[in-house]
Design an enzyme around this catalytic site. Structure first.
Site, PDB file in Angstrom:
ATOM      1  N   ASP A 204      -4.269   4.245  -5.157  1.00 20.57           N
ATOM      2  CA  ASP A 204      -3.954   2.979  -5.840  1.00 20.57           C
ATOM      3  C   ASP A 204      -3.805   3.217  -7.342  1.00 20.57           C
ATOM      4  OD1 ASP A 204      -6.614   3.695  -5.595  1.00 20.57           O
ATOM      5  OD2 ASP A 204      -7.393   1.662  -5.475  1.00 20.57           O
TER       6      ASP A 204
ATOM      7  N   TYR B 242       1.066   8.592  10.949  1.00 23.55           N
ATOM      8  CA  TYR B 242       2.349   8.461  11.655  1.00 23.55           C
ATOM      9  C   TYR B 242       2.348   9.256  12.960  1.00 23.55           C
ATOM     10  CZ  TYR B 242       4.317   6.538   7.304  1.00 23.55           C
ATOM     11  OH  TYR B 242       4.566   5.775   6.195  1.00 23.55           O
TER      12      TYR B 242
END
Ligand code: NAD
Length: 353
Positions: free
Chosen positions: A220, A138
């Site tokens: 994940d 970000y």
């Protein structure tokens, strides 16, 4: 006297903040000096910008900052660098907070609101996500460009330096020391170089906390385990983007968006405390907003910025009692419980302090 900067914000922000200030005044009378600060859409209307310099100065000089929520359709057409949410990024940056802490705890009376299987929820859910807030993709270089063939392309750079990983790891291990002493670090070290550095540094920091058990999970797999065995997590530490996604997953596991507080902390104790919800323009001004998320922010502020553990416990117990009594705002209402207003919820909590 503890100085608290208060940013009511827009939409339901002033409603949930008003309720929280009443709770804080009741639980610790005369101990706070609250200073209200303009930020967000209301600041754009009044001063032409979402975070006036004076507002930021007041927050920087306060011992802690309490924030409602900002934004709303009225300001949707503002240019990107003058939107209410810009004020949020500005205040986080200005306060140098780098660790976002989101507890995911299921209040026993709300177990039926948990979307997970009953046998999974019954094992109890009580973990904390420590998300790095000022690094990673970000904040890396963002670039849109053309390939030599003339095709449109884009890239965002993920970057972390050692000190950024080390300081967030310390926050997580310190939190774990006051809890069940398990840290799970989440990364993607099978693919990403940044994650391999992340893992290396977290392991170095772990040596300073020999009582704490450290586990690593790929992101994940972690997103699956949070749903499969949430009771096994205690403190999760992860980088900015993974934390952003996993903390939204966690908020749904434990029920309504209106119930969840968060804290952003820096090197000192001057935290920024805000509920995870937005300004909810659809219910603003109707006394429907659940104030519990913000009231629990008040409890977090007492605990982490001011060391007022007993008062924080009293607020959390009062919330638990109200829920046990079957009282609910619309967002957590289920059949067989009693629907009350947002201000009614605040009054019931105060009555039980
Ligand atoms: P939202 O969180 O405001 O609302 C989502 C849904 O949840 C709505 O149906 C709302 O009524 C409900 N809800 C939220 N808080 C509630 C509460 N305390 N009690 C009961 N119900 C509640 O998200 P949104 O609708 O996507 O965003 C609305 C505005 O808020 C936008 O302008 C957005 O940019 C802004 N926003 C601000 C923050 C912040 O200030 N930290 C965070 C997210 C969104």
């Amino acid at each position: 006297m503890k100085k608290v900067a208060v940013i009511p914000g827009d939409g339901i922000g002033p409603e949930v903040i008003g309720a929280t200030l009443e709770v804080l005044k009741k639980v610790a009378p005369g101990q706070f000096e609250f200073q209200s600060v303009a930020m967000g859409g209301n600041a754009i209307d009044k001063y032409g910008e979402p975070l006036p310099a004076e507002s930021l100065r007041i927050c920087q000089e306060a011992d802690a900052t309490l924030l409602g929520a900002v934004g709303g359709p009225k300001w949707d057409n503002q240019p990107p660098d003058n939107r209410p949410e810009r004020g949020l990024l500005g205040v986080r940056k200005g306060l140098k907070v780098f660790a976002n802490i989101r507890p995911a705890k299921i209040f026993a009376p709300l177990a039926s609101a948990c979307p997970l299987r009953k046998d999974i929820a019954e094992k109890g859910i009580d973990f904390i996500i420590v998300r790095e807030l000022t690094g990673g993709i970000y904040f890396g270089k963002h670039e849109a460009f053309k390939t030599p063939e003339g095709e449109r392309a884009a890239r965002d750079v993920m970057e972390y330096s050692e000190h950024e990983i080390r300081r967030i790891a310390h926050v997580a291990f310190k939190m774990a020391m006051g809890r069940r002493k398990i840290v799970t670090s989440i990364d993607k070290a099978n693919i990403l170089t940044v994650s391999r550095l992340w893992r290396e540094i977290v392991e170095e920091v772990a040596k300073e906390y020999p009582e704490v058990t450290l586990n690593h999970l790929y992101v994940d797999n972690a997103s699956m385990q949070l749903i499969r065995v949430p009771s096994e997590f205690d403190v999760i530490v992860t980088e900015n983007t993974f934390g952003d996604i996993l903390s939204d997953e966690a908020s749904q596991i434990v029920g309504s968006i209106g119930m969840i507080p968060s804290a952003s902390l820096g090197d000192n104790n001057r935290g920024l405390y805000e509920p995870i919800h937005g300004s909810a323009p659809d219910i603003a001004g109707q006394d429907k907003a659940n104030p519990i998320g913000t009231i629990l922010c008040g409890a977090m502020m007492l605990r982490w910025s001011f060391g007022m553990t007993e008062e924080a416990d009293r607020i959390e117990c009062a919330v638990d009692e109200v829920l046990k009594a079957g009282l609910r705002t619309g967002d957590i209402f289920t059949e067989g419980t009693k629907l009350i207003t947002g201000s009614g919820m605040k009054d019931e909590i105060i009555a039980r302090l």
